[in-house]
Enzyme design. Sequence first.
Site, PDB file in Angstrom:
ATOM      1  N   HIS A  45      91.106  -5.307  55.635  1.00 22.77           N
ATOM      2  CA  HIS A  45      90.345  -5.497  54.395  1.00 22.77           C
ATOM      3  C   HIS A  45      91.151  -4.861  53.281  1.00 22.77           C
ATOM      4  O   HIS A  45      91.638  -3.745  53.420  1.00 22.77           O
ATOM      5  CB  HIS A  45      88.974  -4.835  54.519  1.00 22.77           C
ATOM      6  N   HIS A  83      89.889  -4.070  59.652  1.00 23.84           N
ATOM      7  CA  HIS A  83      88.496  -4.408  59.356  1.00 23.84           C
ATOM      8  C   HIS A  83      87.844  -5.259  60.433  1.00 23.84           C
ATOM      9  O   HIS A  83      86.716  -5.017  60.819  1.00 23.84           O
ATOM     10  CB  HIS A  83      88.480  -5.151  58.022  1.00 23.84           C
ATOM     11  N   GLN A  92      78.569  -4.819  54.272  1.00 24.91           N
ATOM     12  CA  GLN A  92      78.063  -4.729  52.890  1.00 24.91           C
ATOM     13  C   GLN A  92      77.862  -6.105  52.265  1.00 24.91           C
ATOM     14  O   GLN A  92      76.786  -6.466  51.803  1.00 24.91           O
ATOM     15  CB  GLN A  92      79.045  -3.925  52.027  1.00 24.91           C
TER      16      GLN A  92
HETATM   17  C1  SIN Z   1      82.836  -7.031  52.426  1.00 23.36           C
HETATM   18  O1  SIN Z   1      81.732  -6.748  51.979  1.00 23.36           O
HETATM   19  O2  SIN Z   1      83.843  -7.104  51.752  1.00 23.36           O
HETATM   20  C2  SIN Z   1      82.939  -7.278  53.889  1.00 23.36           C
HETATM   21  C3  SIN Z   1      82.271  -8.512  54.252  1.00 23.36           C
HETATM   22  C4  SIN Z   1      83.011  -9.157  55.369  1.00 23.36           C
HETATM   23  O3  SIN Z   1      83.856  -8.535  55.984  1.00 23.36           O
HETATM   24  O4  SIN Z   1      82.777 -10.343  55.595  1.00 23.36           O
END
Ligand code: SIN
Length: 525
Positions: free
Chosen positions: A246, A352, A50
């Site tokens: 995450h 994540h 995202q």
């Molecule tokens: C996010 O949109 O928070 C994920 C992007 C990423 O993991 O670098």
Amino acid sequence: MKDPISTDVLIIGSGIAGLTAAYFLGKENIDTIVISKEKELSESNTLYAQGGIVTLGPDDDPELLKKDIISAGAGISNPDAVEIIVKRGVNLVKSFLIDELNVPFSKDENGELLYTQEGNHSRRRILFAKDETGKAIEKTLDKNVRKLKTVKFLTKATAIDLITKHHHSTNPLSLYKDAEVMGAYVLLQKEKKVVRIFSKAVILASGGLGRIFLHTTNPPVARGDGYAMAYRAGANLINMEYVQFHPTSFYHRDADSFLISEAVRGEGAILINRKGEAFMKNYSKLKDLAPRDVVTRAIYEEMLKNGDHYVLLDLSNIRIDVKDRFPHIYETCKRYGVDITKEPIPVVPAAHYSCGGVKVDTRGRTTLKRLYAAGEVSCTGLHGANRLASTSLLEGLSWGYFAAEDILNSSEILKETPPFNEIPPWKYPAKPEKIDPALIVQDWNLIRSTMWNYSGIIRTTKRLSRAKSDLEYLKHRIEKFYKSAEVVDSIIGLRNSVQTALLVIYSAYFNKKSRGAHYIIDNGE
Ligand code: SIN
């Protein structure tokens, strides 16, 4: 389809790293086959990214970007990887994604590119396409790479094992030669047939491993196949304990693995506990934009302290139009009954990104001849112990390019032909056992809950030791079953996932020092 199939380069995986490599090889008319175990070529972790892709912002400097990468990485990022990405990597965003492919990144009303911010970035330097940056890049790459005549695609094609001279050759004397990779045994799912794809180079770009954890932001494709294959082939893997969680995945019983982008906090949202208290100020000077490991542990502690199953992400401070900036998040949350323009989003941390993986140098070369790795499955060392937000697409893009460049520049790779004639066809079991899906589901549940509870956000030696013995036993059972069973995608995935889970556990167990995403309270065994 005939067996064997021959090509110059075999690419396993079709996210940003795999398709970038395919594009640059195809432009030079190199025969290339890209395989994906999915039905759609674009189904990959990239598709779901995202936040955005890092480049240099208008008031930025490569030295500042370097500092931010190293500080997020808890001081152990590989200096060579950091140096090359802030120089050559960020240039590729401009020359390739923007100028050559025209990826539709978000722009202002004057047509100027917009930049956003995420945790631990000292500048606004992240390019985005609303809240579906990965999709914009992946679809553009997919469209362009299909125009190249020498690049072929095989979907619903699962790589089972890399073909190596030292494991598979019928010539006993090959043991005395350098270990080298010569292609892969690949299951064609529809034909239920295993073929040998012989190649002079293999680029492993098979993505991540989030699915080995109970809670993850990753789609089902991310089950750790590439790590396990590379390990069995004898390549070195490093930093596997640094699995990044995450901080904010959507908390809802029915929403599987939906990410709430860090860019939402970048635009001003704050984390509050269920009493309505903004708590990040108690954990870091950087508050809600602290590195992910810090925010994740803060949420974990808040939940523990208050006996809650989630915390809340409050968007009421955001000044921009949330619905326009984050349409995908808005629509998805709305479908599950949360209107993000009116109420906070319930969130929990989830697995994540794997900062570790198959060790590669700045050309994408692994420790095995003819085997390259790029993207999440690889470890360039860029992320050290914890990845800086939105550097993963940049790393995949860069090493996809570097691997293709090295193959094109290295005369010993494309000019020499390995002894393919010494590699026998796939050997099927005499009376293949039918797969019972209930067994597969149960084994997956065991792997995912073991990883979450014993090898997750907070680890202890005791938990890891338990995880090790439980999954070693499970691996033994799965291997036995795999040898006698019909060869189908589900058993291949299960075999790989338990192996990859063990690689994470071993690395975590033997590293007694908490750093970045690896947090261990050593309470003995
Ligand atoms: C996010 O949109 O928070 C994920 C992007 C990423 O993991 O670098």
